[in-house]
Structures are given as structure tokens and as C-alpha cells.
Design a protein around this motif. Structure first.
Motif, PDB file in Angstrom:
ATOM      1  N   GLN A  54       0.835  -1.206   0.000  1.00 26.34           N
ATOM      2  CA  GLN A  54       0.000   0.000   0.000  1.00 26.34           C
ATOM      3  C   GLN A  54       0.866   1.251   0.000  1.00 26.34           C
ATOM      4  O   GLN A  54       0.660   2.168  -0.791  1.00 26.34           O
ATOM      5  CB  GLN A  54      -0.901   0.025   1.230  1.00 26.34           C
ATOM      6  CG  GLN A  54      -1.639   1.340   1.414  1.00 26.34           C
ATOM      7  CD  GLN A  54      -2.005   1.639   2.855  1.00 26.34           C
ATOM      8  OE1 GLN A  54      -2.036   0.756   3.690  1.00 26.34           O
ATOM      9  NE2 GLN A  54      -2.275   2.891   3.148  1.00 26.34           N
ATOM     10  N   GLY A  55       1.855   1.291   0.871  1.00 24.17           N
ATOM     11  CA  GLY A  55       2.729   2.446   0.949  1.00 24.17           C
ATOM     12  C   GLY A  55       3.544   2.650  -0.319  1.00 24.17           C
ATOM     13  O   GLY A  55       3.737   3.779  -0.773  1.00 24.17           O
ATOM     14  N   THR A  56       4.002   1.569  -0.889  1.00 27.58           N
ATOM     15  CA  THR A  56       4.790   1.649  -2.117  1.00 27.58           C
ATOM     16  C   THR A  56       3.964   2.253  -3.254  1.00 27.58           C
ATOM     17  O   THR A  56       4.459   3.071  -4.027  1.00 27.58           O
ATOM     18  CB  THR A  56       5.296   0.251  -2.524  1.00 27.58           C
ATOM     19  OG1 THR A  56       6.086  -0.275  -1.457  1.00 27.58           O
ATOM     20  CG2 THR A  56       6.111   0.295  -3.797  1.00 27.58           C
ATOM     21  N   LEU A  57       2.706   1.855  -3.343  1.00 32.57           N
ATOM     22  CA  LEU A  57       1.834   2.345  -4.413  1.00 32.57           C
ATOM     23  C   LEU A  57       1.240   3.712  -4.108  1.00 32.57           C
ATOM     24  O   LEU A  57       0.701   4.365  -4.996  1.00 32.57           O
ATOM     25  CB  LEU A  57       0.697   1.351  -4.662  1.00 32.57           C
ATOM     26  CG  LEU A  57       1.113  -0.038  -5.147  1.00 32.57           C
ATOM     27  CD1 LEU A  57      -0.097  -0.938  -5.265  1.00 32.57           C
ATOM     28  CD2 LEU A  57       1.851   0.053  -6.461  1.00 32.57           C
ATOM     29  N   GLY A  58       1.323   4.126  -2.838  1.00 30.34           N
ATOM     30  CA  GLY A  58       0.766   5.420  -2.464  1.00 30.34           C
ATOM     31  C   GLY A  58      -0.743   5.409  -2.291  1.00 30.34           C
ATOM     32  O   GLY A  58      -1.376   6.465  -2.354  1.00 30.34           O
TER      33      GLY A  58
END
Length: 153
Positions: free
Chosen positions: A82-86
Motif C-alpha cells: 500500500q505504501g509503495t503504491l501510495g
């Protein structure tokens, strides 16, 4: 990391050369004057380079989906993906990408079942252990029973 450091050094030299004409966009990848790249140009360049290398057609945006799917398949925590994809919520990530994995798992199971199913004319045990009479007990009609699993992280 070496290539990124070299790129950063080139940008610093260009910034010094242009002086006040340099646009401080805060971006890593920029136009020669430091201004932001135009998204359509980025997509066009990606397509041009992909074709030149003989790669199958894929949109640049689709690489986000590929990366997310690979991360999840590799067991990377859903919050990290989730964080990687924003994404603002892990629910978006889960709902979008775990369904892809379930579909992939189902097609892999069906293909594997079809590959190990003996011909319809075969009546003798087919050689691998398990079940009654030294047969594995899987259905002989080519269908593999699957259960749908969901990522509940």
C-alpha cells in the motif's frame, strides 16, 4: 545507487550551468531545464523503448499492477505494498490486487490438474502413490477441485 548518484551529479552541473533559468521542480527525473516531465511524453518514450527492445505491448501504468502483484505473491506485507503504491487505504490495495492473485491461483491449479490427468481411455492406476489401489484419487475428468482463498491480512 551508483547510477542515481551519477544522475544527481549531472543535474547539479546542469543547475549550475543554467543558474536562474533552472526550474527547481523537486523532481528526480526532469527536462534539461529542471522542469517536470510531461506524463504523455513519459508514456510515449516508454512505448518507443519497449518496441525497440521487442517487448510485448504494455502501458507504463500497468507496471504498477505488475509490481504490486509480484510483491504480494512474494509475501510482502499488504501495508508495505500500500505504501509503495501510495494508496490511502490498504483496502484499495487488497481489493484490487488480491483478486488478481486468486484468479492466478485458480488458473494455475486448473492447468496443473489438466497436465497430470491421464487420458480418458486409461483405466489402470497412473503411477503416483496415494489413495486406494496406489492411485492418487484425483478426478479423472480433467477437473481439479479448487477452493477460493482470500488474502485476509
Amino acid at each position: 545507487m551508483r547510477l542515481l548518484r551519477e544522475h544527481r551529479a549531472r543535474q547539479r552541473r546542469e543547475r549550475l550551468r543554467l543558474g536562474p533559468a533552472w526550474v527547481d521542480s523537486g523532481r528526480v527525473w526532469t527536462r534539461p531545464d529542471g522542469s517536470a516531465l510531461r506524463p504523455p511524453w513519459i508514456g510515449d518514450e516508454f512505448e518507443r523503448h519497449s518496441k525497440a527492445e521487442g517487448l510485448p505491448p504494455i502501458r507504463l501504468h500497468d507496471l504498477r499492477h505488475v509490481a504490486a502483484t509480484i510483491m504480494l505473491a512474494a509475501g510482502i506485507d499488504l501495508k508495505v505494498v500500500q505504501g509503495t503504491l501510495g494508496h490511502l487505504s490498504w483496502v484499495v490495495t487488497r481489493d484490487t490486487y488480491t483478486s488478481i492473485l486468486a484468479e492466478l491461483a485458480r488458473s494455475v491449479a486448473e492447468a496443473t490438474g489438466g497436465a497430470c490427468t491421464p487420458s480418458e481411455n486409461a483405466r489402470a492406476p497412473h503411477g503416483h502413490p496415494g489413495g486406494v489401489g496406489n492411485t492418487c484419487g484425483h478426478p479423472r475428468n480433467g477437473q481439479l477441485a479448487t477452493t477460493e482463498t482470500r488474502n485476509t491480512r
